[in-house]
Design an enzyme around this catalytic site. Sequence first.
Site, PDB file in Angstrom:
ATOM      1  N   GLU A  83      56.787 -17.784  -8.774  1.00 29.23           N
ATOM      2  CA  GLU A  83      56.468 -19.069  -9.407  1.00 29.23           C
ATOM      3  C   GLU A  83      54.977 -19.391  -9.405  1.00 29.23           C
ATOM      4  OE1 GLU A  83      60.657 -21.243  -8.121  1.00 29.23           O
ATOM      5  OE2 GLU A  83      58.886 -21.611  -6.916  1.00 29.23           O
ATOM      6  N   CYS A  96      48.111 -23.211  -9.586  1.00 22.83           N
ATOM      7  CA  CYS A  96      48.360 -22.599  -8.288  1.00 22.83           C
ATOM      8  C   CYS A  96      49.167 -21.329  -8.552  1.00 22.83           C
ATOM      9  CB  CYS A  96      49.152 -23.589  -7.433  1.00 22.83           C
ATOM     10  SG  CYS A  96      49.743 -22.934  -5.865  1.00 22.83           S
ATOM     11  N   CYS A 103      57.058 -13.531   0.751  1.00 24.20           N
ATOM     12  CA  CYS A 103      55.882 -13.433   1.625  1.00 24.20           C
ATOM     13  C   CYS A 103      56.276 -12.864   2.982  1.00 24.20           C
ATOM     14  CB  CYS A 103      55.262 -14.813   1.823  1.00 24.20           C
ATOM     15  SG  CYS A 103      53.699 -14.775   2.730  1.00 24.20           S
ATOM     16  N   CYS A 107      55.619 -18.057   7.973  1.00 23.92           N
ATOM     17  CA  CYS A 107      55.293 -19.307   8.661  1.00 23.92           C
ATOM     18  C   CYS A 107      56.587 -20.119   8.756  1.00 23.92           C
ATOM     19  CB  CYS A 107      54.229 -20.080   7.893  1.00 23.92           C
ATOM     20  SG  CYS A 107      52.704 -19.117   7.695  1.00 23.92           S
ATOM     21  N   CYS A 110      57.525 -22.852   6.123  1.00 27.81           N
ATOM     22  CA  CYS A 110      57.290 -22.532   4.703  1.00 27.81           C
ATOM     23  C   CYS A 110      58.535 -21.912   4.084  1.00 27.81           C
ATOM     24  CB  CYS A 110      56.103 -21.577   4.579  1.00 27.81           C
ATOM     25  SG  CYS A 110      55.802 -21.023   2.888  1.00 27.81           S
ATOM     26  N   SER A 209      44.650 -21.460   6.538  1.00 26.58           N
ATOM     27  CA  SER A 209      45.795 -22.245   7.003  1.00 26.58           C
ATOM     28  C   SER A 209      45.818 -22.196   8.531  1.00 26.58           C
ATOM     29  CB  SER A 209      47.080 -21.663   6.420  1.00 26.58           C
ATOM     30  OG  SER A 209      47.044 -21.770   5.013  1.00 26.58           O
ATOM     31  N   ASN A 285      55.949 -30.754   3.463  1.00 25.00           N
ATOM     32  CA  ASN A 285      56.956 -30.947   2.422  1.00 25.00           C
ATOM     33  C   ASN A 285      58.280 -30.405   2.925  1.00 25.00           C
ATOM     34  OD1 ASN A 285      55.397 -32.125   0.242  1.00 25.00           O
ATOM     35  ND2 ASN A 285      54.263 -30.206   0.317  1.00 25.00           N
ATOM     36  N   CYS A 328      53.634 -27.782  -2.082  1.00 24.40           N
ATOM     37  CA  CYS A 328      53.213 -26.747  -1.133  1.00 24.40           C
ATOM     38  C   CYS A 328      54.347 -26.321  -0.235  1.00 24.40           C
ATOM     39  CB  CYS A 328      52.157 -27.321  -0.199  1.00 24.40           C
ATOM     40  SG  CYS A 328      50.526 -27.005  -0.720  1.00 24.40           S
TER      41      CYS A 328
HETATM   42  N1  SAH Z   1      49.653 -17.440   2.319  1.00 21.04           N
HETATM   43  C1  SAH Z   1      48.595 -18.357   2.028  1.00 21.04           C
HETATM   44  C2  SAH Z   1      48.763 -19.161   0.752  1.00 21.04           C
HETATM   45  C3  SAH Z   1      50.109 -19.759   0.430  1.00 21.04           C
HETATM   46  S1  SAH Z   1      50.641 -21.265   1.144  1.00 21.04           S
HETATM   47  C4  SAH Z   1      48.358 -19.273   3.194  1.00 21.04           C
HETATM   48  O1  SAH Z   1      49.073 -19.187   4.181  1.00 21.04           O
HETATM   49  O2  SAH Z   1      47.419 -20.046   3.153  1.00 21.04           O
HETATM   50  C5  SAH Z   1      49.563 -22.585   0.720  1.00 21.04           C
HETATM   51  C6  SAH Z   1      49.498 -23.663   1.805  1.00 21.04           C
HETATM   52  O3  SAH Z   1      50.726 -24.430   1.907  1.00 21.04           O
HETATM   53  C7  SAH Z   1      49.277 -23.065   3.188  1.00 21.04           C
HETATM   54  O4  SAH Z   1      48.349 -23.837   3.886  1.00 21.04           O
HETATM   55  C8  SAH Z   1      50.664 -23.211   3.810  1.00 21.04           C
HETATM   56  O5  SAH Z   1      50.638 -23.149   5.204  1.00 21.04           O
HETATM   57  C9  SAH Z   1      51.076 -24.545   3.272  1.00 21.04           C
HETATM   58  N2  SAH Z   1      52.525 -24.808   3.417  1.00 21.04           N
HETATM   59  C10 SAH Z   1      53.525 -23.918   3.484  1.00 21.04           C
HETATM   60  N3  SAH Z   1      54.716 -24.552   3.609  1.00 21.04           N
HETATM   61  C11 SAH Z   1      54.455 -25.869   3.607  1.00 21.04           C
HETATM   62  C12 SAH Z   1      55.273 -27.029   3.670  1.00 21.04           C
HETATM   63  N4  SAH Z   1      56.589 -26.950   3.736  1.00 21.04           N
HETATM   64  N5  SAH Z   1      54.653 -28.226   3.639  1.00 21.04           N
HETATM   65  C13 SAH Z   1      53.301 -28.309   3.526  1.00 21.04           C
HETATM   66  N6  SAH Z   1      52.486 -27.251   3.437  1.00 21.04           N
HETATM   67  C14 SAH Z   1      53.044 -26.040   3.478  1.00 21.04           C
END
Ligand code: SAH
Length: 343
Positions: A83, A96, A103, A107, A110, A209, A285, A328
């Site tokens: 996406e 974006c 991935c 995390c 996420c 991050s 989120n 995000c």
């Molecule tokens: N892999 C990269 C880019 C993708 S995520 C990274 O880790 O930075 C983009 C951002 O969204 C990152 O800071 C990630 O930690 C954040 N993110 C992921 N899940 C989220 C959620 N549920 N709520 C808010 N931010 C989130």
Amino acid sequence: MELLLDLHPDAYPLEGFRRRQLLDWVYGQGVGTFDAMTNLPTELRAELAATYHLSPYREIETVRSADGSVKYLFTLHDGRQMEAVYMPYLDRKTICVSTMVGCPAKCAFCATGAMGFGRNLTPGEIVGQILAVAGGEGLEPRELRNLVFMGMGEPLLNYTNTMTAARILLHPLALGMSKRRVTLSTVGLPKGIRQLAAEDDLGIKLAISLHAPDDVTRNTIIPTGHRNSVAEIMDAAREYQAATGRRVTFEYAMLRGVNDHPWQAEELAGLLRGLVSHVNLIPMNPWEGSGFESSSEEQIQTFYDALEARGIDVSVRRSRGKDAGAACGQLALKRPGAVAGSA
Ligand code: SAH
């Protein structure tokens, strides 16, 4: 068949003005077929069409959010899906983009991480997201001026393809974006950050991050954090700044009761001393089954105030596209086979 978009402009077929014409059709006009390239001779168009694909996607679907953001769901030629999100707010039209299907970073908060890893995207599958969004929104590709590598995937773990994509974005004969308006977001891989710092022709913005100032907390939410301590990440960030002169952004998802304590704000401020930085607090989120909740507005405000009082440049990211599952960390496909592919 090769994907034309996988090629760096210098590697395009054709020479001189023919090459410029071809690049202009692809990136300036964003046309979808070789047949539409009316100033190229018919035989040449046929030859190109016999050698190259123009679109990396089999199917494109959109989900529009009440706030104006649009989620684009792409089905690749092998049936896998990923996406992109278009955010047309204020004077900036921002996209974006994803760099992977799924991935591997995993995390804990996420939704993309929960899907697991599918595969890396090719350069053309990355830059194609811009052409498709421009087409879908009735824009010329170059009207999309801001890009963040913040969709699905960890860009520094798909390093070579992401770098080629970034060079296509910045190339004046391709998308001609300003490096000031391209941001790469990483889970924080010191080796990759150093490698990026050494790409002196790029100089794009870096966002890390971080999500916690201490290893104990960070390791509970970011598995790869076990191998990279906060101290190592901060060293790499300082090197990035020394090499590029760019301000480094730190993303910090606000997780209730996990990383929102006053001592963590204090420790974070300490870490950032001496660095030209920006902290972006992201209300978490929510998604079903994550096991995490966002900090409350008051907790976020308290954390913000604590950072600001210590002279840290800080902002809170306003969430976009929540109702479309496009905020995000919400990019996750709800169909079976979307990560594994079907062809
Ligand atoms: N892999 C990269 C880019 C993708 S995520 C990274 O880790 O930075 C983009 C951002 O969204 C990152 O800071 C990630 O930690 C954040 N993110 C992921 N899940 C989220 C959620 N549920 N709520 C808010 N931010 C989130």
